[in-house]
Design an enzyme around this catalytic site. Sequence first.
Site, short mmCIF file in Angstrom:
data_model
loop_
_atom_site.label_atom_id
_atom_site.label_comp_id
_atom_site.label_asym_id
_atom_site.label_seq_id
_atom_site.Cartn_x
_atom_site.Cartn_y
_atom_site.Cartn_z
N ARG A 1 -62.97 -9.26 72.50
CA ARG A 1 -64.24 -8.53 72.63
C ARG A 1 -64.20 -7.73 73.93
O ARG A 1 -63.45 -8.09 74.86
CB ARG A 1 -65.38 -9.57 72.67
CG ARG A 1 -66.76 -9.01 72.59
CD ARG A 1 -67.82 -10.12 72.62
NE ARG A 1 -69.15 -9.57 72.45
CZ ARG A 1 -70.28 -10.24 72.61
NH1 ARG A 1 -70.25 -11.51 72.96
NH2 ARG A 1 -71.44 -9.64 72.43
N TYR B 1 -64.30 -8.42 67.83
CA TYR B 1 -65.72 -8.67 67.56
C TYR B 1 -66.39 -7.38 67.09
O TYR B 1 -67.14 -7.36 66.12
CB TYR B 1 -66.36 -9.18 68.86
CG TYR B 1 -67.84 -9.48 68.81
CD1 TYR B 1 -68.28 -10.79 68.64
CD2 TYR B 1 -68.80 -8.49 68.99
CE1 TYR B 1 -69.64 -11.10 68.63
CE2 TYR B 1 -70.15 -8.77 68.97
CZ TYR B 1 -70.57 -10.09 68.79
OH TYR B 1 -71.92 -10.37 68.77
N ARG C 1 -77.47 -15.44 71.35
CA ARG C 1 -78.29 -14.75 72.34
C ARG C 1 -78.75 -13.45 71.73
O ARG C 1 -79.78 -13.38 71.08
CB ARG C 1 -77.50 -14.55 73.65
CG ARG C 1 -78.36 -14.10 74.83
CD ARG C 1 -77.51 -13.88 76.06
NE ARG C 1 -76.53 -12.81 75.89
CZ ARG C 1 -76.74 -11.52 76.21
NH1 ARG C 1 -77.88 -11.16 76.75
NH2 ARG C 1 -75.80 -10.61 76.02
N GLY D 1 -76.15 -11.05 70.22
CA GLY D 1 -75.21 -10.70 69.15
C GLY D 1 -75.03 -9.21 69.00
O GLY D 1 -74.88 -8.70 67.89
N GLY E 1 -66.97 -14.57 70.21
CA GLY E 1 -67.39 -14.63 68.80
C GLY E 1 -66.92 -15.89 68.08
O GLY E 1 -66.85 -15.91 66.85
N THR E 2 -66.65 -16.94 68.84
CA THR E 2 -66.18 -18.21 68.25
C THR E 2 -67.15 -18.72 67.19
O THR E 2 -66.73 -19.09 66.07
CB THR E 2 -66.04 -19.28 69.36
OG1 THR E 2 -65.59 -18.66 70.56
CG2 THR E 2 -65.13 -20.40 68.94
N HIS F 1 -59.71 -22.53 72.76
CA HIS F 1 -59.82 -21.44 73.75
C HIS F 1 -58.53 -21.32 74.58
O HIS F 1 -58.46 -20.47 75.46
CB HIS F 1 -60.97 -21.72 74.73
CG HIS F 1 -62.35 -21.54 74.16
ND1 HIS F 1 -62.66 -20.63 73.19
CD2 HIS F 1 -63.52 -22.16 74.47
CE1 HIS F 1 -63.96 -20.70 72.92
NE2 HIS F 1 -64.50 -21.63 73.67
N SER G 1 -72.24 -12.20 78.63
CA SER G 1 -72.52 -13.33 77.75
C SER G 1 -72.13 -14.65 78.43
O SER G 1 -72.86 -15.63 78.39
CB SER G 1 -71.74 -13.14 76.44
OG SER G 1 -72.03 -14.15 75.53
P1 A3P Z 1 -74.11 -12.45 73.34
O1 A3P Z 1 -74.33 -13.39 74.48
O2 A3P Z 1 -73.57 -11.13 73.78
O3 A3P Z 1 -75.31 -12.31 72.47
P2 A3P Z 1 -69.03 -17.64 71.34
O4 A3P Z 1 -69.46 -18.04 69.99
O5 A3P Z 1 -67.58 -17.32 71.45
O6 A3P Z 1 -69.51 -18.60 72.38
O7 A3P Z 1 -69.73 -16.24 71.63
C1 A3P Z 1 -71.13 -16.16 71.74
C2 A3P Z 1 -71.52 -14.71 71.56
O8 A3P Z 1 -71.47 -14.38 70.15
C3 A3P Z 1 -72.95 -14.47 71.99
O9 A3P Z 1 -72.98 -13.10 72.40
C4 A3P Z 1 -73.71 -14.70 70.70
O10 A3P Z 1 -74.99 -14.14 70.66
C5 A3P Z 1 -72.78 -14.03 69.70
N1 A3P Z 1 -72.94 -14.51 68.33
C6 A3P Z 1 -73.19 -15.77 67.91
N2 A3P Z 1 -73.29 -15.81 66.57
C7 A3P Z 1 -73.09 -14.56 66.13
C8 A3P Z 1 -73.09 -13.96 64.82
N3 A3P Z 1 -73.32 -14.68 63.75
N4 A3P Z 1 -72.85 -12.63 64.74
C9 A3P Z 1 -72.63 -11.89 65.85
N5 A3P Z 1 -72.64 -12.39 67.10
C10 A3P Z 1 -72.86 -13.72 67.24
#
Ligand code: A3P
Length: 326
Positions: free
Chosen positions: A154, A220, A292, A294, A69-70, A130, A162
């Site tokens: 998460r 998350y 992707r 979310g 959720g970065t 990270h 993911s």
């Molecule tokens: P999924 O692949 O399960 O959809 P990070 O930002 O740490 O790289 O994590 C990416 C994950 O957070 C992806 O998960 C992405 O879709 C989800 N994500 C990105 N933006 C988001 C948002 N605004 N709210 C919720 N989830 C989000």
Amino acid sequence: ELQAYNKLHEKLDDLLATLPKDKGWRSPNIFLHKGFWLTPQAIKGLLMIDDYFHPRSTDIFLATFMKCGTTWFKALMFATANRHRYNFSDHPLHHNGPQSAFPFLDSHIFLDYPVTKFDHLPSPRLFATHFAHSLLPTSLSSPSSTCKFVYVCRDPKDVLISKWLFMSKLRSKELPPISFNETYELFCNGVSEYGPFWDHVLGYWKASQESPEKILFMKYEDMKREPSVELKKLAAFMGMPFTAEEEKGGVVGEIVKLCSFENLSNLEVNNDGGGAQKFTAQLVVENRDFFRKGKVGDWENHLTEEMRERIDSITETKLKGSGLTL
Ligand code: A3P
């Protein structure tokens, strides 16, 4: 300084030659450094942070394992910290990908030579990392440092899916594709960038138990379920609590809406016409690849019952006695 910079590269090469290595998900190899699997670039980042990064007592870090959720929390923390500067109807997050909201310390410190020292940033500075807690220099991680950390974890099953899909996209076309089964085995054995996942989570969990005023441990799934409640916690921890007037004026809801998956993922900048984030000279990721589904629980569409059981049992064994459940 150029000489010192070149010396650091020599030190990196010497170090890499001594470290155990295994298969990378997007690059040929990752290396086991002080208990964590890292790319050579990440190890370079660590060495550079040790040598060049000067923390300020007001710095706030967003610490995450990849795919926890970065992107989302970057947007939330940036929007919260800057809520008096920008208007929600025309906000920088409408035009810039959240990854560019503040620096990713691990690689931005050496994005280009000369070394970025971040001295120009106003306080409080925000950074993302990270790196596992035990890898951070003590100037940041010791209880006597006043830097703050927001850690986001998460469900590892969702992280695995993911990360596999994300890394497959980034994987060099010169390498043979990596199958899901292989990735799954590596993940269970802890072998993935910045992993083992469980050690990463536990390191920050334990540190947050010891110094709750220094590390806020978030999930998350909680932010998905109760975004307003969690955002208020986050803002208060950052030292920027919402006033009663702001709450009445709907500021919390504005930030939640601005940073929601639905809103951000549909913006042009995070979509087909959007930009990209440069991490290193070799690693440029399109903004849209950070979005992707979310969702919570997408693993159900990918994992067999046996796979679910194995990951859950690793989680149970690793977290036993810690007071943390995932
Ligand atoms: P999924 O692949 O399960 O959809 P990070 O930002 O740490 O790289 O994590 C990416 C994950 O957070 C992806 O998960 C992405 O879709 C989800 N994500 C990105 N933006 C988001 C948002 N605004 N709210 C919720 N989830 C989000």
